[in-house]
Scaffold this motif. Structure first.
Motif, short mmCIF file in Angstrom:
data_model
loop_
_atom_site.label_atom_id
_atom_site.label_comp_id
_atom_site.label_asym_id
_atom_site.label_seq_id
_atom_site.Cartn_x
_atom_site.Cartn_y
_atom_site.Cartn_z
N HIS A 115 -14.03 -39.45 -28.40
CA HIS A 115 -14.80 -40.60 -27.94
C HIS A 115 -15.44 -40.23 -26.60
O HIS A 115 -14.85 -39.50 -25.80
CB HIS A 115 -13.90 -41.82 -27.73
CG HIS A 115 -13.27 -42.32 -28.98
ND1 HIS A 115 -13.79 -43.37 -29.72
CD2 HIS A 115 -12.15 -41.93 -29.62
CE1 HIS A 115 -13.01 -43.59 -30.76
NE2 HIS A 115 -12.01 -42.73 -30.73
N VAL A 121 -18.08 -45.82 -26.34
CA VAL A 121 -17.12 -46.92 -26.20
C VAL A 121 -17.69 -48.12 -25.45
O VAL A 121 -17.12 -49.20 -25.47
CB VAL A 121 -15.80 -46.46 -25.51
CG1 VAL A 121 -15.09 -45.44 -26.38
CG2 VAL A 121 -16.06 -45.91 -24.12
N VAL A 169 -11.81 -49.44 -23.15
CA VAL A 169 -11.18 -48.17 -23.50
C VAL A 169 -10.00 -47.97 -22.56
O VAL A 169 -10.08 -48.32 -21.38
CB VAL A 169 -12.18 -46.98 -23.40
CG1 VAL A 169 -12.69 -46.78 -21.98
CG2 VAL A 169 -11.58 -45.70 -23.94
N PHE A 186 -8.88 -51.25 -29.36
CA PHE A 186 -9.90 -50.46 -28.66
C PHE A 186 -9.36 -49.03 -28.55
O PHE A 186 -8.15 -48.81 -28.68
CB PHE A 186 -10.19 -51.05 -27.27
CG PHE A 186 -8.98 -51.38 -26.43
CD1 PHE A 186 -8.35 -50.40 -25.67
CD2 PHE A 186 -8.46 -52.67 -26.42
CE1 PHE A 186 -7.23 -50.70 -24.91
CE2 PHE A 186 -7.35 -52.97 -25.64
CZ PHE A 186 -6.73 -51.98 -24.89
N PRO A 187 -10.21 -48.06 -28.29
CA PRO A 187 -9.73 -46.68 -28.22
C PRO A 187 -8.73 -46.48 -27.08
O PRO A 187 -8.89 -47.01 -25.98
CB PRO A 187 -11.01 -45.87 -27.97
CG PRO A 187 -12.12 -46.73 -28.46
CD PRO A 187 -11.68 -48.14 -28.19
N TYR A 188 -7.70 -45.70 -27.37
CA TYR A 188 -6.68 -45.32 -26.39
C TYR A 188 -6.68 -43.80 -26.41
O TYR A 188 -6.27 -43.18 -27.39
CB TYR A 188 -5.34 -45.91 -26.80
CG TYR A 188 -4.18 -45.73 -25.85
CD1 TYR A 188 -4.35 -45.41 -24.50
CD2 TYR A 188 -2.88 -45.91 -26.30
CE1 TYR A 188 -3.26 -45.28 -23.64
CE2 TYR A 188 -1.78 -45.79 -25.45
CZ TYR A 188 -1.98 -45.47 -24.12
OH TYR A 188 -0.90 -45.34 -23.28
#
Length: 193
Positions: free
Chosen positions: A29, A34, A74, A103-105
Motif C-alpha cells: 500500500h 490509502v 491507515v 482499514f490497512p494495517y
C-alpha cells in the motif's frame, strides 16, 4: 510501561511523507492508495501496547465514521519485532479484525516511515487534509488505560470535523500519549534521545 508524549517532526501544513509498505497479506500500500478525497488519518500503532488496546475498538468505529465522510485511515506498526514478537505481521491481521479495523494495517520493518513522520509513541495520530497537508497531530481523546474513562475519540473527531468544515486547525492540540515506539538498537531517531 512508561508513558511518553509524542514529539513531532511534522508541522502544521507539512506534506505527508510518502510510503510503500506491506500489509500482513504482503499486499503493498502507498500513501496515495490509502487516502480518500477528504483526507487521511495516519496512525502509528502496534498490537501489544496497552494504550492502543484501550482505544482499539473506538478507533475502529471512528475510522468507519470518518470514512463515510471521505477521510481514509491507515495504521502502521514500526516496532522491533525481534524484541516484541507479539507485534509481528502475522499477528496484525487478527488484531485488526478483532477490533473492527477495516482499514490497512501496515508493517514498517525499516522504521524509516515512523522516522519520516516523527512518530514517537503508540498510538500516534496524524491527520492530513485533502491536499495531504498536516492538519492535526495530537491525542485521540483524554482517556487512558486504567483511567476508568471509556475512549470516545473526542479530540480526533473534533479535528476531523474542523478540517472538513474548513476551520482553522487547533492551535495547541494535546499530544498523543502512549508507549514509545520500540526502536531497534542503534536505529533510534535523534528526537528519541
Amino acid at each position: 510501561m512508561a508513558e511518553v508524549r509524542s514529539t513531532f517532526n511534522l508541522r502544521r501544513g507539512d506534506a505527508a511523507p510518502e510510503f510503500q509498505l506491506p500489509a500482513p497479506d504482503s499486499k503493498i500500500h502507498d500513501l496515495h492508495g490509502v487516502r480518500a478525497n477528504g483526507g487521511l488519518l495516519v496512525i502509528f500503532a502496534c498490537n501489544h501496547c496497552p494504550y492502543v488496546i484501550h482505544l482499539a475498538d473506538a478507533l475502529g468505529a471512528l475510522a468507519a465514521e470518518i470514512e463515510a465522510e471521505g477521510v481514509g485511515t491507515v495504521a502502521i506498526s514500526s516496532n522491533d519485532i525481534e524484541k516484541y514478537p507479539q507485534d509481528a505481521p502475522e499477528l496484525m491481521a487478527s488484531f485488526a479484525a478483532e477490533h473492527g479495523w477495516n482499514f490497512p494495517y501496515l508493517y514498517d520493518e525499516s522504521q524509516e516511515v515512523a522516522k519520516a513522520y516523527g512518530a514517537a509513541c503508540t498510538p500516534d495520530f496524524f491527520l492530513f487534509d485533502q491536499e495531504l497537508r498536516l492538519y492535526y497531530a495530537g491525542q485521540f481523546d483524554s482517556s487512558r488505560p486504567k483511567s476508568g474513562e471509556e475512549p470516545t475519540g473526542e479530540d480526533l473527531r473534533n479535528a476531523v470535523q474542523g478540517m472538513l468544515s474548513g476551520a482553522e486547525p487547533p492551535e495547541r492540540p494535546f499530544p498523543s500519549s502512549g508507549c514509545n515506539i520500540k526502536w531497534r538498537s542503534g536505529s533510534e531517531p535523534p528526537y528519541f534521545a
